[in-house]
Write a protein that holds these residues in place. Structure first.
Motif, PDB file in Angstrom:
ATOM      1  N   PHE A  93      -4.003   7.927   2.529  1.00 34.51           N
ATOM      2  CA  PHE A  93      -4.157   6.846   1.496  1.00 34.51           C
ATOM      3  C   PHE A  93      -4.837   7.094   0.059  1.00 34.51           C
ATOM      4  CE2 PHE A  93      -5.349   2.691   0.130  1.00 34.51           C
ATOM      5  CZ  PHE A  93      -4.049   1.931  -0.384  1.00 34.51           C
ATOM      6  N   THR A 101     -12.036   4.716  -3.527  1.00 31.12           N
ATOM      7  CA  THR A 101     -13.031   3.584  -3.530  1.00 31.12           C
ATOM      8  C   THR A 101     -13.967   3.485  -4.884  1.00 31.12           C
ATOM      9  OG1 THR A 101     -14.962   5.002  -2.791  1.00 31.12           O
ATOM     10  CG2 THR A 101     -13.367   4.136  -1.091  1.00 31.12           C
ATOM     11  N   ALA A 139      -6.561  -2.790  -0.293  1.00 32.68           N
ATOM     12  CA  ALA A 139      -6.559  -1.310  -0.116  1.00 32.68           C
ATOM     13  C   ALA A 139      -7.521  -0.923   1.357  1.00 32.68           C
ATOM     14  CB  ALA A 139      -7.851  -0.748  -1.163  1.00 32.68           C
ATOM     15  N   GLU A 140      -8.316  -1.903   1.804  1.00 35.09           N
ATOM     16  CA  GLU A 140      -9.009  -1.327   3.119  1.00 35.09           C
ATOM     17  C   GLU A 140      -8.175  -1.336   4.441  1.00 35.09           C
ATOM     18  OE1 GLU A 140     -12.074  -0.586   3.230  1.00 35.09           O
ATOM     19  OE2 GLU A 140     -12.219  -0.690   1.193  1.00 35.09           O
ATOM     20  N   ASP A 148     -16.054   6.195  -5.043  1.00 36.07           N
ATOM     21  CA  ASP A 148     -15.297   7.544  -5.689  1.00 36.07           C
ATOM     22  C   ASP A 148     -15.133   7.193  -7.288  1.00 36.07           C
ATOM     23  OD1 ASP A 148     -14.903   8.547  -3.207  1.00 36.07           O
ATOM     24  OD2 ASP A 148     -12.679   7.454  -3.002  1.00 36.07           O
ATOM     25  N   GLY A 181      -4.655  -0.244   3.820  1.00 37.20           N
ATOM     26  CA  GLY A 181      -4.176   0.811   3.542  1.00 37.20           C
ATOM     27  C   GLY A 181      -5.025   2.204   4.251  1.00 37.20           C
ATOM     28  N   ARG A 182      -6.419   2.106   3.868  1.00 36.07           N
ATOM     29  CA  ARG A 182      -7.354   2.993   4.356  1.00 36.07           C
ATOM     30  C   ARG A 182      -7.220   3.159   5.897  1.00 36.07           C
ATOM     31  NH1 ARG A 182     -10.618   1.075  -0.038  1.00 36.07           N
ATOM     32  NH2 ARG A 182     -10.166   2.453  -1.883  1.00 36.07           N
ATOM     33  N   ARG A 183      -7.351   2.194   6.397  1.00 32.97           N
ATOM     34  CA  ARG A 183      -7.225   1.931   7.922  1.00 32.97           C
ATOM     35  C   ARG A 183      -6.033   2.583   8.566  1.00 32.97           C
ATOM     36  NH1 ARG A 183      -9.538  -3.222  11.185  1.00 32.97           N
ATOM     37  NH2 ARG A 183     -11.396  -2.366  10.029  1.00 32.97           N
ATOM     38  N   CYS A 236       1.016  -1.085   0.118  1.00 28.39           N
ATOM     39  CA  CYS A 236       0.009  -0.160  -0.138  1.00 28.39           C
ATOM     40  C   CYS A 236       0.913   1.363   0.008  1.00 28.39           C
ATOM     41  CB  CYS A 236      -0.910  -0.049   1.267  1.00 28.39           C
ATOM     42  SG  CYS A 236      -2.349  -1.211   1.153  1.00 28.39           S
TER      43      CYS A 236
END
Length: 226
Positions: free
Chosen positions: A210, A214, A200-201, A217, A203-205, A187
């Motif tokens: 990040f 999504t 990706a989830e 988006d 990375g977002r957390r 990530c």
């Protein structure tokens, strides 16, 4: 022949006959593959790919599914090369990096092209459950076996004595911690490779700012009025 192939051929690994009732293929290719993966991987990652073969085999054996044991073992053993720094590309998904590295290795081993392509598909699709499990048994085995070891999918189908034997032979060696480090590294270093990917989830957390959009988006940014 490349230096990698020469080194692998000169240092084969003696695979066990069986673990938890699952037989290992008795072939030069299987031993060369195991030697190669052991050399380039951490202990945790090597044990994971062997558990992938064992768990996947147990799941398919319980259903009476027939599969090519050598092909399934080779695909399982090679399936996470994309997490090894030496085989990471700047922007491809890690599954594709791993599939490409496996293809290069197996061509050096003179594996028939049609069998190489089954391995490529097994590795490229191993995180895509709804697709991989509808493909050939060897492709499904890698997906199901890795999914069980990664997230416990199908855990209840493994008899307790088999689970104990597998973990004794192939201990997890802090696998959860290592795989999280690998996901976060992907990530950070090539974030767009996890676009529309479950990683990706993570990375977002964990990563402030990040940059990967999504699905929402993407669809709302599409250049259409509605």
């Amino acid at each position: 022949m490349s230096e990698t192939a020469k080194e692998t051929l000169s240092h084969p690994v003696d695979l066990p006959t069986e673990i938890a009732g699952v037989r290992f293929p008795d072939s030069e290719l299987a031993r060369n593959t195991a030697a190669f993966v052991r050399r380039v991987s951490s202990a945790s990652l090597f044990n994971h790919v062997i558990r992938t073969y064992l768990f996947g085999s147990l799941l398919l054996d319980r259903r009476g599914v027939t599969y090519d044991r050598e092909l399934a073992f080779v695909a399982s053993a090679l399936h996470d090369l994309g997490l090894v720094d030496a085989y990471r590309s700047p922007d491809e998904r890690f599954e594709v990096d791993g599939a490409d590295a496996a293809r290069r290795f197996l061509r050096e081993q003179r594996m028939p092209a049609e069998r190489v392509e089954v391995v490529w598909d097994a590795i490229a699709l191993h995180t895509t459950v709804g697709v991989a499990t509808r493909k050939s048994p060897e492709i499904a085995l890698v997906c199901e076996g890795s999914g069980l070891d990664f997230a416990g999918n199908g855990f209840q189908q493994i008899p307790s004595d088999c689970l104990e034997a597998i973990l004794a032979a192939c201990p997890r060696e802090h696998f959860k911690r290592e795989v999280m480090d690998s996901i976060l590294s992907l990530c950070r270093t090539k974030p767009m490779s996890v676009l529309m990917h479950p990683f990706a989830e993570v990375g977002r957390r964990h990563l402030p700012g990040f940059p990967v959009p999504t699905a929402e988006d993407l669809v709302l940014a599409a250049p259409f009025e509605e």
